[in-house]
Design a protein around this motif. Structure first.
Motif, PDB file in Angstrom:
ATOM      1  N   LEU A  63       0.831  -1.208   0.000  1.00 45.02           N
ATOM      2  CA  LEU A  63       0.000   0.000   0.000  1.00 45.02           C
ATOM      3  C   LEU A  63       0.865   1.257   0.000  1.00 45.02           C
ATOM      4  CD1 LEU A  63      -2.823   1.120  -0.083  1.00 45.02           C
ATOM      5  CD2 LEU A  63      -2.960   0.837   2.403  1.00 45.02           C
ATOM      6  N   LEU A  64       1.970   1.240   0.756  1.00 45.88           N
ATOM      7  CA  LEU A  64       2.893   2.388   0.752  1.00 45.88           C
ATOM      8  C   LEU A  64       3.468   2.603  -0.643  1.00 45.88           C
ATOM      9  CD1 LEU A  64       4.471   4.651   2.138  1.00 45.88           C
ATOM     10  CD2 LEU A  64       6.173   2.929   2.811  1.00 45.88           C
ATOM     11  N   ALA A  65       3.868   1.535  -1.311  1.00 47.43           N
ATOM     12  CA  ALA A  65       4.395   1.666  -2.679  1.00 47.43           C
ATOM     13  C   ALA A  65       3.333   2.235  -3.609  1.00 47.43           C
ATOM     14  CB  ALA A  65       4.887   0.312  -3.191  1.00 47.43           C
ATOM     15  N   PHE A  66       2.104   1.747  -3.493  1.00 46.68           N
ATOM     16  CA  PHE A  66       1.012   2.246  -4.326  1.00 46.68           C
ATOM     17  C   PHE A  66       0.765   3.732  -4.077  1.00 46.68           C
ATOM     18  CE2 PHE A  66      -3.498   3.283  -4.747  1.00 46.68           C
ATOM     19  CZ  PHE A  66      -3.681   3.036  -6.091  1.00 46.68           C
ATOM     20  N   GLU A  67       0.651   4.125  -2.807  1.00 43.12           N
ATOM     21  CA  GLU A  67       0.375   5.523  -2.487  1.00 43.12           C
ATOM     22  C   GLU A  67       1.538   6.428  -2.896  1.00 43.12           C
ATOM     23  OE1 GLU A  67      -0.894   5.771   1.628  1.00 43.12           O
ATOM     24  OE2 GLU A  67      -2.755   4.713   1.197  1.00 43.12           O
ATOM     25  N   THR A  68       2.768   5.965  -2.726  1.00 39.76           N
ATOM     26  CA  THR A  68       3.937   6.754  -3.134  1.00 39.76           C
ATOM     27  C   THR A  68       3.916   6.988  -4.637  1.00 39.76           C
ATOM     28  OG1 THR A  68       5.250   5.912  -1.283  1.00 39.76           O
ATOM     29  CG2 THR A  68       6.463   6.844  -3.146  1.00 39.76           C
ATOM     30  N   ASN A  69       3.645   5.950  -5.405  1.00 41.16           N
ATOM     31  CA  ASN A  69       3.585   6.094  -6.865  1.00 41.16           C
ATOM     32  C   ASN A  69       2.444   6.995  -7.297  1.00 41.16           C
ATOM     33  OD1 ASN A  69       5.842   4.476  -7.327  1.00 41.16           O
ATOM     34  ND2 ASN A  69       4.616   2.614  -7.409  1.00 41.16           N
ATOM     35  N   MET A  70       1.305   6.868  -6.644  1.00 34.11           N
ATOM     36  CA  MET A  70       0.147   7.707  -6.962  1.00 34.11           C
ATOM     37  C   MET A  70       0.469   9.180  -6.700  1.00 34.11           C
ATOM     38  SD  MET A  70      -3.711   7.325  -5.397  1.00 34.11           S
ATOM     39  CE  MET A  70      -3.178   7.664  -3.718  1.00 34.11           C
ATOM     40  N   VAL A  71       1.093   9.456  -5.561  1.00 30.97           N
ATOM     41  CA  VAL A  71       1.457  10.835  -5.210  1.00 30.97           C
ATOM     42  C   VAL A  71       2.528  11.363  -6.163  1.00 30.97           C
ATOM     43  CG1 VAL A  71       2.602  12.237  -3.432  1.00 30.97           C
ATOM     44  CG2 VAL A  71       0.713  10.713  -2.817  1.00 30.97           C
ATOM     45  N   ALA A  72       3.520  10.539  -6.501  1.00 28.29           N
ATOM     46  CA  ALA A  72       4.580  10.967  -7.415  1.00 28.29           C
ATOM     47  C   ALA A  72       4.016  11.315  -8.789  1.00 28.29           C
ATOM     48  CB  ALA A  72       5.642   9.870  -7.534  1.00 28.29           C
ATOM     49  N   GLU A  73       3.134  10.475  -9.305  1.00 34.77           N
ATOM     50  CA  GLU A  73       2.530  10.745 -10.610  1.00 34.77           C
ATOM     51  C   GLU A  73       1.688  12.022 -10.558  1.00 34.77           C
ATOM     52  OE1 GLU A  73      -0.089   8.492 -14.044  1.00 34.77           O
ATOM     53  OE2 GLU A  73      -0.165   7.712 -11.992  1.00 34.77           O
ATOM     54  N   THR A  74       0.940  12.194  -9.505  1.00 34.43           N
ATOM     55  CA  THR A  74       0.117  13.394  -9.347  1.00 34.43           C
ATOM     56  C   THR A  74       0.981  14.638  -9.262  1.00 34.43           C
ATOM     57  OG1 THR A  74      -1.652  12.152  -8.276  1.00 34.43           O
ATOM     58  CG2 THR A  74      -1.584  14.536  -7.872  1.00 34.43           C
ATOM     59  N   HIS A  97       8.802   7.866   6.932  1.00 31.58           N
ATOM     60  CA  HIS A  97       8.133   8.844   6.080  1.00 31.58           C
ATOM     61  C   HIS A  97       8.845   8.843   4.736  1.00 31.58           C
ATOM     62  CE1 HIS A  97      11.437  11.071   7.966  1.00 31.58           C
ATOM     63  NE2 HIS A  97      11.364  11.945   6.970  1.00 31.58           N
ATOM     64  N   VAL A  98       8.105   9.136   3.688  1.00 33.85           N
ATOM     65  CA  VAL A  98       8.643   9.096   2.328  1.00 33.85           C
ATOM     66  C   VAL A  98       8.523  10.481   1.708  1.00 33.85           C
ATOM     67  CG1 VAL A  98       8.432   8.068   0.029  1.00 33.85           C
ATOM     68  CG2 VAL A  98       7.997   6.672   2.070  1.00 33.85           C
ATOM     69  N   HIS A  99       9.644  10.997   1.225  1.00 39.14           N
ATOM     70  CA  HIS A  99       9.686  12.291   0.543  1.00 39.14           C
ATOM     71  C   HIS A  99       9.434  12.084  -0.949  1.00 39.14           C
ATOM     72  CE1 HIS A  99      11.660  14.341   3.980  1.00 39.14           C
ATOM     73  NE2 HIS A  99      12.210  13.164   4.175  1.00 39.14           N
ATOM     74  N   VAL A 100       8.596  12.923  -1.527  1.00 39.65           N
ATOM     75  CA  VAL A 100       8.354  12.933  -2.969  1.00 39.65           C
ATOM     76  C   VAL A 100       8.505  14.386  -3.402  1.00 39.65           C
ATOM     77  CG1 VAL A 100       6.729  12.406  -4.821  1.00 39.65           C
ATOM     78  CG2 VAL A 100       6.744  10.992  -2.745  1.00 39.65           C
ATOM     79  N   ILE A 101       9.560  14.648  -4.187  1.00 39.40           N
ATOM     80  CA  ILE A 101       9.962  16.024  -4.490  1.00 39.40           C
ATOM     81  C   ILE A 101       9.991  16.249  -5.994  1.00 39.40           C
ATOM     82  CG2 ILE A 101      11.742  17.781  -4.107  1.00 39.40           C
ATOM     83  CD1 ILE A 101      12.810  15.758  -1.876  1.00 39.40           C
ATOM     84  N   ALA A 102       9.342  17.320  -6.444  1.00 43.21           N
ATOM     85  CA  ALA A 102       9.376  17.708  -7.854  1.00 43.21           C
ATOM     86  C   ALA A 102      10.633  18.541  -8.092  1.00 43.21           C
ATOM     87  CB  ALA A 102       8.127  18.510  -8.220  1.00 43.21           C
ATOM     88  N   ARG A 103      11.408  18.149  -9.090  1.00 41.84           N
ATOM     89  CA  ARG A 103      12.630  18.873  -9.412  1.00 41.84           C
ATOM     90  C   ARG A 103      12.566  19.406 -10.834  1.00 41.84           C
ATOM     91  NH1 ARG A 103      17.076  17.934  -6.246  1.00 41.84           N
ATOM     92  NH2 ARG A 103      17.685  19.912  -7.181  1.00 41.84           N
ATOM     93  N   PHE A 104      13.156  20.570 -11.025  1.00 39.03           N
ATOM     94  CA  PHE A 104      13.206  21.242 -12.312  1.00 39.03           C
ATOM     95  C   PHE A 104      14.648  21.579 -12.628  1.00 39.03           C
ATOM     96  CE2 PHE A 104       9.183  22.110 -10.340  1.00 39.03           C
ATOM     97  CZ  PHE A 104       8.257  22.015 -11.365  1.00 39.03           C
ATOM     98  N   GLU A 105      15.039  21.459 -13.893  1.00 39.64           N
ATOM     99  CA  GLU A 105      16.381  21.899 -14.272  1.00 39.64           C
ATOM    100  C   GLU A 105      16.509  23.367 -13.904  1.00 39.64           C
ATOM    101  OE1 GLU A 105      17.872  20.798 -18.135  1.00 39.64           O
ATOM    102  OE2 GLU A 105      16.582  19.016 -18.134  1.00 39.64           O
ATOM    103  N   GLY A 106      17.590  23.703 -13.201  1.00 37.68           N
ATOM    104  CA  GLY A 106      17.814  25.085 -12.806  1.00 37.68           C
ATOM    105  C   GLY A 106      17.214  25.457 -11.465  1.00 37.68           C
ATOM    106  N   ASP A 107      16.522  24.512 -10.778  1.00 41.36           N
ATOM    107  CA  ASP A 107      15.987  24.853  -9.460  1.00 41.36           C
ATOM    108  C   ASP A 107      17.140  24.947  -8.450  1.00 41.36           C
ATOM    109  OD1 ASP A 107      16.566  22.289  -8.330  1.00 41.36           O
ATOM    110  OD2 ASP A 107      14.534  21.559  -8.627  1.00 41.36           O
ATOM    111  N   ALA A 108      16.818  25.344  -7.240  1.00 42.41           N
ATOM    112  CA  ALA A 108      17.843  25.474  -6.196  1.00 42.41           C
ATOM    113  C   ALA A 108      18.584  24.145  -6.042  1.00 42.41           C
ATOM    114  CB  ALA A 108      17.187  25.873  -4.876  1.00 42.41           C
ATOM    115  N   ASN A 109      19.881  24.178  -6.311  1.00 38.94           N
ATOM    116  CA  ASN A 109      20.810  23.048  -6.180  1.00 38.94           C
ATOM    117  C   ASN A 109      20.652  21.956  -7.240  1.00 38.94           C
ATOM    118  OD1 ASN A 109      23.149  22.322  -4.742  1.00 38.94           O
ATOM    119  ND2 ASN A 109      22.052  20.675  -3.727  1.00 38.94           N
TER     120      ASN A 109
END
Length: 143
Positions: A63-74, A97-109
């Motif tokens: 269930l954690l894997a499912f919810e993590t993937n659902m949140v990442a896709e969203t 706890h699982v971090h799901v972070i959106a990254r963009f080229e050129g964002d901070a770091n």
């Protein structure tokens, strides 16, 4: 999706201080990291004493894997980001706890990690609510 707080479960005080509630999923509470430099969500499984994924039952792990993937896709769909970073480190906050972070080229770091880079930039209250609402709506289209 609606969740109920599990008896005996208490959110780590550091997670409580650094994040804002977004919504309840089936297993996890979804929270927004209060740092506007990155769209950053945190899933917290409502299982007392869980520090590692293997501390949970196989069903909870799935269930954690499912919810993590659902949140990442969203998160990717809502932000249009270049890359999603997902991790469960727990070196400072031991509670699972699982971090799901959106990254963009050129964002901070970019392309380095988000941890330990610069000073946190908290959201304005209205911006945090607006982003959390976008995520919750995307995860619950029937709302």
């Amino acid at each position: 999706m609606m969740g109920v707080k599990t008896a005996g479960f208490e959110l780590d005080r550091r997670l409580e201080a650094d994040t804002r509630h977004v919504m309840w999923l089936g297993l996890c509470e979804l929270r927004l990291m209060d740092d506007r430099r990155w769209p950053w969500l945190v899933l917290v499984p409502q299982r007392p004493g869980a520090a590692e994924v293997h501390d949970m039952t196989p069903l909870d792990q799935a269930l954690l894997a499912f919810e993590t993937n659902m949140v990442a896709e969203t998160l990717k769909n809502v932000t249009g980001c270049t890359k999603i970073n997902t991790g469960a480190l727990g070196n400072i906050v031991r509670q699972l706890h699982v971090h799901v972070i959106a990254r963009f080229e050129g964002d901070a770091n970019w392309p380095g990690p988000v941890w330990g880079h610069g000073e946190r930039e908290p959201y304005r209250r209205e911006d945090a609510h607006q982003f959390a609402d976008r995520i919750a709506s995307a995860l619950s289209p029937q709302r």
